[in-house]
Design an enzyme around this catalytic site. Structure first.
Site, short mmCIF file in Angstrom:
data_model
loop_
_atom_site.label_atom_id
_atom_site.label_comp_id
_atom_site.label_asym_id
_atom_site.label_seq_id
_atom_site.Cartn_x
_atom_site.Cartn_y
_atom_site.Cartn_z
N ARG A 519 15.99 37.49 33.54
CA ARG A 519 17.17 38.51 34.01
C ARG A 519 16.94 39.25 35.33
NH1 ARG A 519 19.68 43.73 30.74
NH2 ARG A 519 21.63 43.52 31.50
N PHE A 524 18.92 46.95 40.53
CA PHE A 524 18.77 47.71 39.35
C PHE A 524 17.11 47.39 38.56
CE2 PHE A 524 20.04 47.58 34.52
CZ PHE A 524 19.36 48.80 34.39
N GLN A 527 13.65 41.65 34.66
CA GLN A 527 12.95 41.40 33.24
C GLN A 527 12.44 40.22 32.81
OE1 GLN A 527 16.21 42.72 30.47
NE2 GLN A 527 14.94 42.15 28.89
N ASN A 566 14.13 46.91 24.93
CA ASN A 566 14.36 46.70 23.68
C ASN A 566 15.73 46.62 23.16
OD1 ASN A 566 15.93 49.34 23.89
ND2 ASN A 566 13.69 50.32 23.90
N PHE A 577 10.45 45.04 31.73
CA PHE A 577 11.15 45.18 33.02
C PHE A 577 10.72 45.99 34.11
CE2 PHE A 577 13.24 48.34 30.38
CZ PHE A 577 13.53 49.53 31.47
N LEU A 586 17.51 55.93 31.73
CA LEU A 586 16.76 55.35 30.89
C LEU A 586 15.78 56.07 30.40
CD1 LEU A 586 16.15 52.03 32.80
CD2 LEU A 586 17.96 52.64 31.68
N HIS A 590 13.67 54.01 26.84
CA HIS A 590 12.76 52.97 27.13
C HIS A 590 11.39 53.51 27.50
CE1 HIS A 590 15.78 49.61 27.11
NE2 HIS A 590 16.63 50.63 27.27
#
Length: 630
Positions: A519, A524, A527, A566, A577, A586, A590
């Protein structure tokens, strides 16, 4: 926000894309029409208008804060509502719990000086005298407190028979007779007091027909501008409280001072330029208006309404492309704007002049704008990437700080180098944020503290979550050999030992060897860590999910942060990531357990990979192998 799709462990939805570009002095001021330069027109026709130019503009703008991200933030115990710099190099802040704090400007940043539990109710106004020697705070508890700024001491208290809503010092610098005007929340009266005296007013001014919410002193003209809740603006003399002198109109109908009443709005904030020639307002209709003081004429009007940003976001004008946001980020910010508009008692945005009077600064949903008033050009935007803070009230410092001992001991007054700093509050935030010419440091300091300093006891959700036990010694460095190059990661075993143990043991076991980056979202994050390659697989070294390890010094406040993916709280497995921008939304969702310190160009190369509709790279990018070291 974190999400679960078909059992898939994911990083949160995409936030702001990319970094804010470095706007130059030719950028247009958002909210105003763009001027055109028809230099190829008919030579026989009228000459095109010359663009207005400000001499030494670069010199002036260089003495303004320029960092894209805030450098530091400090806490209050409740939502911060007021910030003010004084000419004596102090910052005064106040919060809605009635507390007032004093800070001293240093060569870089500020230093905390003193904390007052001043009021039992919210602070309704905070004002500093023109010479920076006096400060006053008023509150809904019907009290006014007076402070000696240089000695950071409370010197007087007044109990008032009404709830004050505004205050302003009316004396010129170093006057032996300081005076202050205080407005009543429930009546149109303005009362004048001696801060060294008792609670009896020296005079009462009754020129308004509604409660006065703004009082501002123009030291150059020795006059006062006041505005009531109906939008009526009045000028009056600061000495005899009669008509203001040295203005070039006889009747107010000759001016544009009825602008607010005509549009059925009132100013929410007002500031006077250092030379006294202009004043600027921010009003409920999200318009920035600049007036000349002597004539009362409106000379500049900037639209900061939500409709403008909607049109900007949907428009195709290439010149405004750099001001657009990612759709998710734009939707989030619009929701905050609507909440802000619907919140009673929320501190309004304000507008301030720089030291030259040629630039104005104010906070918007896009960030903090700095606009050249002479040319109507946007110079730069601060904090565009800070998409979890909606900045509101700001204060600007451009002087050269002096040592604290210079005031308390009477020596060492030699000025330090200039450090332009902008302090600001944010919607529903307990912090004061500081922008300078420096970006935040990539590493924490020797005490493990990042840019968000916990100088007050953190709330429950901000508390450090540490496991009761863990391994005695863990590696602190990891190296990922990918098909596009090497990525070097610094780990934080002391702050999050269980996460680092899981990550390093997986590496030693060869768990990540051959796995793809499944991903990748430009602007951004990227991952990986899933053996199935679709975001639905992976497990911890213990064979089950393990708990989050949040640390107050480890935040998603910069690019190249390494964090656990997660499917909700305490569901960590093997997927992780790497961010490519600051992602503060975030935080506390995370676990941050590392930072990329070398190979950032590899991360950026992966980020640029073409992907399919599911954000999966069209050409596989793999972790060939990985290793760890102390």
């Amino acid at each position: 926000m974190s999400s679960v799709t078909d059992g898939q462990a994911t990083a949160p939805e995409e936030g702001a894309a990319g970094q804010t570009p470095n706007e130059d002095t030719q950028s247009d001021a958002l909210g105003s029409k763009r001027a055109t330069d028809d230099s190829d027109g008919n030579l026989l026709g009228p000459k095109p208008k010359k663009k207005r130019v400000l001499d030494f503009e670069t010199l002036y703008s260089d003495n303004l804060p320029s960092a894209e991200m805030y450098e530091k933030s400090y806490m209050h115990r409740d939502v911060v509502t007021h910030v003010l710099f004084s000419k004596t190099h102090f910052l005064v802040t106040a919060s809605c719990d009635g507390h007032v704090k004093f800070w001293k400007k240093q060569a870089e940043g500020v230093e905390f000086v003193k904390h007052f539990r001043s009021h039992l109710g919210p602070v309704s106004s905070l004002s500093v005298s023109a010479d920076g020697l006096w400060c006053c705070s008023t509150s809904t508890d019907q009290t006014a407190k007076f402070y000696d700024v240089i000695n950071f001491d409370m010197v007087n208290l007044m109990k008032l028979p009404y709830a004050p809503v505004s205050s302003e010092w009316l004396h010129k610098s170093h006057s032996p007779h300081p005076r202050i005007a205080i407005g009543d929340r429930d009546s149109p009266s303005i009362r004048i007091y001696d801060p060294n005296g008792k609670s009896e007013a020296l005079a009462t001014i009754s020129i308004h027909h509604a409660p006065v919410h703004i009082i501002k002193f123009n030291e150059v003209y020795n006059a006062v501008i006041s505005s009531d809740e109906k939008g009526i603006i009045e000028y009056w003399d600061a000495v005899d409280f009669g008509d203001a002198r040295d203005v070039s109109f006889k009747f107010k109908t000759e001016t544009d001072l009825y602008e607010f009443a005509k549009h059925k709005v009132r100013p929410l904030s007002l500031a006077v330029s250092p030379d006294g020639k202009r004043f600027v307002t921010w009003s409920k209709d999200r318009q920035v208006r600049v007036f000349t003081f002597a004539t009362g004429k409106l000379i500049r009007k900037l639209d900061e309404g939500l409709h403008f940003y909607n049109e900007l976001q949907k428009g195709d004008d290439a010149a405004y492309e750099k001001y657009k946001l990612e759709s998710i980020d734009f939707g989030r910010r619009m929701a905050v704007e609507k909440e802000l508009s619907a919140t009673d008692g929320a501190p309004p945005s304000n507008v301030v002049f720089d030291e030259t009077g040629h630039f104005i600064c104010y906070a918007t949903m896009l960030g903090i704008k700095m606009v050249n008033v002479e040319t109507n050009r946007l110079v730069r935007i601060l904090g565009k990437v800070e998409n979890t803070e909606r900045f509101l009230t700001i204060a600007l410092y451009q002087d050269k700080p002096k040592s604290l001992s210079g005031y308390t001991m009477g020596s060492g007054k030699q000025a330090l180098s200039s450090d332009p700093t902008l302090a600001c509050t944010a919607f529903k935030k307990h912090r004061v944020y500081f922008f300078s010419r420096r970006e935040p440091k990539d590493e924490e300091d020797e005490n493990g503290v990042g840019r968000d300093v916990f100088n007050e006891k953190p709330s429950r959700e901000q508390q450090v979550v540490l496991p009761s036990s863990g391994p005695t010694q863990l590696e602190s460095n990891a190296l990922l050999h990918t098909s596009l190059g090497d990525i070097h990661i610094k780990l934080f075993p002391k702050e999050c030992p269980k996460t680092v143990e899981n990550f390093t043991q997986h590496i030693r076991n060869g768990y990540y060897n051959g796995l793809i980056l499944h991903r990748v979202i430009k602007g951004f994050m990227l991952q990986t860590g899933d053996p199935l390659g679709d975001g639905t697989g992976g497990t911890s070294i213990w064979g089950h999910d393990f708990e989050d390890e949040f640390h107050r010094a480890l935040r998603h406040d910069r690019p190249f942060t390494v964090s656990m993916a997660n499917a909700g709280p305490n569901t960590n497995g093997s997927q992780f990531f790497i961010t490519t921008v600051a992602c503060p939304w975030l935080d506390n969702k995370h676990t941050v357990f590392g930072r990329v310190h070398k190979g950032m160009d590899v991360v950026q190369a992966i980020e640029r990979a073409k992907t399919d509709r599911n954000d999966k790279p069209l050409v596989e990018i793999k972790i060939i192998n990985a290793s760890v070291s102390s």
